[in-house]
Structure formats: structure tokens, C-alpha cells
Design a protein around this motif. Structure first.
Motif, PDB file in Angstrom:
ATOM      1  N   GLY A  44      18.947   2.074  11.302  1.00 19.97           N
ATOM      2  CA  GLY A  44      19.447   3.390  10.912  1.00 19.97           C
ATOM      3  C   GLY A  44      20.745   3.726  11.614  1.00 19.97           C
ATOM      4  O   GLY A  44      21.391   2.836  12.192  1.00 19.97           O
ATOM      5  N   PRO A  45      21.142   4.996  11.531  1.00 19.32           N
ATOM      6  CA  PRO A  45      20.386   6.151  11.034  1.00 19.32           C
ATOM      7  C   PRO A  45      20.249   6.129   9.514  1.00 19.32           C
ATOM      8  O   PRO A  45      21.028   5.480   8.819  1.00 19.32           O
ATOM      9  N   VAL A  46      19.225   6.837   9.026  1.00 19.60           N
ATOM     10  CA  VAL A  46      18.968   6.887   7.587  1.00 19.60           C
ATOM     11  C   VAL A  46      19.066   8.318   7.088  1.00 19.60           C
ATOM     12  O   VAL A  46      18.779   9.263   7.818  1.00 19.60           O
ATOM     13  N   ALA A  47      19.502   8.454   5.855  1.00 19.15           N
ATOM     14  CA  ALA A  47      19.466   9.764   5.208  1.00 19.15           C
ATOM     15  C   ALA A  47      18.047   9.991   4.696  1.00 19.15           C
ATOM     16  O   ALA A  47      17.418   9.063   4.176  1.00 19.15           O
ATOM     17  N   PRO A  48      17.518  11.190   4.865  1.00 19.83           N
ATOM     18  CA  PRO A  48      16.154  11.462   4.381  1.00 19.83           C
ATOM     19  C   PRO A  48      16.059  11.211   2.874  1.00 19.83           C
ATOM     20  O   PRO A  48      16.836  11.743   2.091  1.00 19.83           O
ATOM     21  N   MET A  49      15.130  10.373   2.493  1.00 23.16           N
ATOM     22  CA  MET A  49      14.994  10.002   1.089  1.00 23.16           C
ATOM     23  C   MET A  49      13.578   9.508   0.853  1.00 23.16           C
ATOM     24  O   MET A  49      12.959   8.908   1.729  1.00 23.16           O
ATOM     25  N   ARG A  50      13.080   9.759  -0.311  1.00 21.12           N
ATOM     26  CA  ARG A  50      11.758   9.286  -0.685  1.00 21.12           C
ATOM     27  C   ARG A  50      11.752   7.774  -0.821  1.00 21.12           C
ATOM     28  O   ARG A  50      12.750   7.173  -1.225  1.00 21.12           O
ATOM     29  N   MET A  51      10.627   7.139  -0.494  1.00 21.02           N
ATOM     30  CA  MET A  51      10.429   5.718  -0.752  1.00 21.02           C
ATOM     31  C   MET A  51       9.225   5.557  -1.682  1.00 21.02           C
ATOM     32  O   MET A  51       8.201   6.209  -1.503  1.00 21.02           O
ATOM     33  N   ARG A  52       9.382   4.682  -2.673  1.00 24.10           N
ATOM     34  CA  ARG A  52       8.329   4.448  -3.650  1.00 24.10           C
ATOM     35  C   ARG A  52       7.860   3.001  -3.575  1.00 24.10           C
ATOM     36  O   ARG A  52       8.633   2.112  -3.228  1.00 24.10           O
ATOM     37  N   HIS A  53       6.610   2.783  -3.939  1.00 26.06           N
ATOM     38  CA  HIS A  53       6.015   1.447  -3.904  1.00 26.06           C
ATOM     39  C   HIS A  53       5.280   1.178  -5.211  1.00 26.06           C
ATOM     40  O   HIS A  53       4.699   2.085  -5.814  1.00 26.06           O
ATOM     41  N   ALA A  54       5.313  -0.094  -5.635  1.00 26.16           N
ATOM     42  CA  ALA A  54       4.609  -0.531  -6.844  1.00 26.16           C
ATOM     43  C   ALA A  54       3.847  -1.810  -6.519  1.00 26.16           C
ATOM     44  O   ALA A  54       4.353  -2.680  -5.804  1.00 26.16           O
ATOM     45  N   LEU A  55       2.638  -1.926  -7.053  1.00 20.12           N
ATOM     46  CA  LEU A  55       1.765  -3.065  -6.767  1.00 20.12           C
ATOM     47  C   LEU A  55       1.481  -3.816  -8.058  1.00 20.12           C
ATOM     48  O   LEU A  55       0.986  -3.252  -9.030  1.00 20.12           O
ATOM     49  N   GLU A  56       1.790  -5.127  -8.055  1.00 21.52           N
ATOM     50  CA  GLU A  56       1.476  -5.997  -9.190  1.00 21.52           C
ATOM     51  C   GLU A  56       0.273  -6.845  -8.834  1.00 21.52           C
ATOM     52  O   GLU A  56       0.327  -7.655  -7.897  1.00 21.52           O
ATOM     53  N   VAL A  57      -0.831  -6.659  -9.565  1.00 22.24           N
ATOM     54  CA  VAL A  57      -2.065  -7.393  -9.286  1.00 22.24           C
ATOM     55  C   VAL A  57      -2.205  -8.521 -10.293  1.00 22.24           C
ATOM     56  O   VAL A  57      -1.756  -8.417 -11.435  1.00 22.24           O
ATOM     57  N   ARG A  58      -2.854  -9.599  -9.859  1.00 26.63           N
ATOM     58  CA  ARG A  58      -2.977 -10.769 -10.738  1.00 26.63           C
ATOM     59  C   ARG A  58      -4.391 -11.348 -10.774  1.00 26.63           C
ATOM     60  O   ARG A  58      -4.606 -12.376 -11.408  1.00 26.63           O
ATOM     61  N   HIS A  59      -5.342 -10.707 -10.127  1.00 26.57           N
ATOM     62  CA  HIS A  59      -6.730 -11.167 -10.155  1.00 26.57           C
ATOM     63  C   HIS A  59      -7.535 -10.182 -10.977  1.00 26.57           C
ATOM     64  O   HIS A  59      -7.397  -8.963 -10.836  1.00 26.57           O
ATOM     65  N   ALA A  60      -8.396 -10.705 -11.855  1.00 25.40           N
ATOM     66  CA  ALA A  60      -9.131  -9.848 -12.786  1.00 25.40           C
ATOM     67  C   ALA A  60     -10.029  -8.843 -12.085  1.00 25.40           C
ATOM     68  O   ALA A  60     -10.382  -7.805 -12.668  1.00 25.40           O
ATOM     69  N   SER A  61     -10.403  -9.102 -10.833  1.00 32.88           N
ATOM     70  CA  SER A  61     -11.300  -8.185 -10.124  1.00 32.88           C
ATOM     71  C   SER A  61     -10.660  -6.825  -9.861  1.00 32.88           C
ATOM     72  O   SER A  61     -11.361  -5.850  -9.558  1.00 32.88           O
ATOM     73  N   PHE A  62      -9.325  -6.746  -9.986  1.00 34.60           N
ATOM     74  CA  PHE A  62      -8.658  -5.457  -9.809  1.00 34.60           C
ATOM     75  C   PHE A  62      -8.841  -4.552 -11.024  1.00 34.60           C
ATOM     76  O   PHE A  62      -8.508  -3.363 -10.961  1.00 34.60           O
ATOM     77  N   CYS A  63      -9.354  -5.092 -12.112  1.00 38.68           N
ATOM     78  CA  CYS A  63      -9.485  -4.323 -13.351  1.00 38.68           C
ATOM     79  C   CYS A  63     -10.738  -3.458 -13.297  1.00 38.68           C
ATOM     80  O   CYS A  63     -11.752  -3.725 -13.967  1.00 38.68           O
ATOM     81  N   GLN A  64     -10.668  -2.422 -12.484  1.00 35.85           N
ATOM     82  CA  GLN A  64     -11.780  -1.500 -12.325  1.00 35.85           C
ATOM     83  C   GLN A  64     -11.234  -0.136 -11.906  1.00 35.85           C
ATOM     84  O   GLN A  64     -10.142  -0.029 -11.331  1.00 35.85           O
TER      85      GLN A  64
END
Length: 303
Positions: A159-179
Motif C-alpha cells: 500500500g497505501p491503498v484507496a478504500p475500495m470494495r473487493m469481490r470474489h468468485a468461486l468456480e467449482v468443478r466437483h458434482a458434490s457442490f451441486c447442493q
């Protein structure tokens, strides 16, 4: 008060591909100027070198300088965390990643993409603990970066950093996540579930788990290699319009069909990246989809 319009960004995953030279990239364009060119065609690009190894702060600074105002990178998180540690005891590794330079992108830092391996099955407690480590603003990320390991000394950006939102995305690849438990957990942490078209190889679900959507189109028939027809792109355009308008497309598979999660919105931002990059399909498909959506010359819709 008028609600902000949705912001739709259609882009590509990476930009350094030899087959693109002389086709997407003009003949004679030097490799050093490929990002400069690509970032004038697309409003966002997935930065995927960070998946294979921690990058240097100087690289992030150079990438930010090479791209125009309003451009946004999404950053693919290290496979060391997702594929080697398999999300376990990952706080120090996440701190190292945050210290390696993504915060140096400043206002050009978009969502962080976490791609899980196909062999990693759903474990609710493990995923909950991992998601709990993820910072949701730049100030929290900078504090976490200060926890980096000693091996990062001398090649970190704190830093220093300007205040800003951070976003996250999750890519799943195992069928057990389908719930439904997966959807509930991601909603609780405000993390987007990636909508991934993988030619039927891995799950494709469209549940809304955050206030933005993240799509990855890996190939219609052959993973990473095949292109999309105009009809297929028109279908994806319809889905993107529905998500951007705050709704849910009628033709996507939902794990929680009884509700649309964080869907009661006038507008929702959408990121969509073409990862069918082995040949020359990705740039053309991305530009065609943008035109289908009415995004003039790939300029994103103002929010």
C-alpha cells in the motif's frame, strides 16, 4: 432516486496466445503491446498468470499503466491455494497473494477468481473457513498482506491503498457442490458462484449468490478449443440480459429453485470471459457477444 444501470463487461481470459498473432492482433504488433491493444477492444481481461505463480508488484503496475481508464482486471488466484493446499490452512498463502501486487492495480482491480480442481469435493466446514479469510475491501486486504511470510520480504506491495470494495468468485468443478448448502454458504459470505460452460464436463449452475455475476465460457463442444455459434451467443446474451436486469434466466439450472437469492435488484453487474483460447475463437466470440448485447465498440455500460 434513479438506480444505477447494470455494468456488463465481456472479455477474454489472458491475452498472450501465439495463434492470435496476425489474426486478432495486427501483423507486426510486438508482444509487449498486446495488452495495450487487447485492453482497447475489451473492458476487462482475466489475468491468469497469477494462477500459476505469484506475480511481482512491478508487473501489476505495468499492466495497470498499459490499460486505459475504466478498464478492469479480474485476477485468478494461485493454484497453490486451490490445488495444492486444497483450501486447508490457507491464510498465510492468501496473505502472500495479497502482498504480491494485485492491490497495486488500484481502481483497475476487479473480482478475484478462485477456481477449484475437479477432484476437490464439497466440505462445508472447510469452505466456510476458507471463505472467512477472504478480504472484502482493500483495507482488509492490505492488513492481511502484512501477514505475508518472510519469503515475500523485498518483493511485496503493502500500500497505501484507496478504500475500495473487493469481490470474489468461486468456480467449482466437483458434482458434490451441486447442493443448496453451497449456495447458502456463498450467499452468507457474499461470494459469486461462477457460471461455467465447460462443454458438459463439469457442473453448470446459475444460482445468484452475490450482487454480481461471473461467467466463464470455456468452449461449446470442446473444452478451451471450440467456438460458439451466433445462436449460442444469442442464448448467452439473453441470460446476461436477465441477470443484468436483476432477475434469473428461465433456462439455467438452479440448486435453490425456490428463490433467486440476492435477485431483488434493479440492476446487477455481470462479468463474462471467454476461455476458449487455444485457437482464435475467444476474441471473435467476445466481440460478437458484445455486439449482440448492444455494447458499442465493447465500451461497458456506465454504472
Amino acid at each position: 432516486m434513479a438506480m444505477a444501470a447494470a455494468q456488463i463487461r465481456i472479455g477474454i481470459s489472458g491475452w498472450r496466445y501465439p495463434p492470435w498473432r496476425g489474426s486478432f492482433y495486427p501483423p507486426g504488433l510486438t508482444q509487449a503491446r498486446e495488452l495495450e491493444f487487447a485492453s482497447r477492444q475489451f473492458p476487462s481481461i482475466e489475468l491468469n498468470g497469477s494462477f500459476y505463480a505469484l506475480q511481482r508488484p512491478s508487473s501489476y503496475g505495468r499492466w495497470a499503466a498499459d490499460t486505459p481508464e475504466g478498464f478492469v482486471f479480474t485476477v485468478k488466484a494461485p493454484r497453490y491455494i486451490t490445488h495444492v493446499l486444497r483450501l486447508r490452512d490457507a491464510r498465510a498463502a492468501i496473505a502472500n497473494f495479497m502482498a504480491s501486487g494485485p492491490l497495486a492495480l488500484g481502481c483497475k482491480l476487479g473480482p478475484i477468481l478462485w477456481q477449484l480442481p475437479p477432484s476437490l469435493a464439497f466440505e462445508e466446514a472447510l469452505l466456510d473457513a476458507f471463505l472467512g479469510h477472504l478480504p472484502h475491501d482493500t483495507e482488509a486486504a492490505a492488513r492481511l498482506a502484512h501477514e505475508r511470510e518472510d519469503r515475500m520480504r523485498g518483493r511485496e506491495w503493502l500500500g497505501p491503498v484507496a478504500p475500495m470494495r473487493m469481490r470474489h468468485a468461486l468456480e467449482v468443478r466437483h458434482a458434490s457442490f451441486c447442493q443448496p448448502a453451497t449456495v447458502a454458504l456463498l450467499r452468507r459470505h457474499g461470494v459469486a458462484l461462477v457460471v461455467a460452460d465447460t462443454a458438459g464436463r463439469w457442473p453448470e449452475v446459475g444460482d445468484v449468490t452475490a450482487d454480481f455475476m461471473y461467467l466463464r465460457l470455456h468452449g461449446a463442444q470442446e473444452l478451451y478449443a471450440s467456438g460458439y455459434s451466433d445462436a449460442q451467443l444469442a442464448a448467452w446474451a439473453g441470460r446476461i440480459r436477465a441477470w443484468a436486469a436483476g432477475g434469473v434466466p428461465p433456462d439455467v439450472r438452479l440448486l435453490c429453485a425456490e428463490d433467486a437469492g440476492p435477485a431483488a435488484m434493479a440492476a446487477r453487474n455481470v462479468f463474462c470471459f471467454f476461455d476458449n483460447t487455444m485457437k482464435t475463437h475467444a476474441p471473435g466470440n467476445a466481440l460478437t457477444l458484445a455486439r449482440t448485447l448492444g455494447l458499442d465498440a465493447q465500451l461497458h455500460i456506465s454504472a
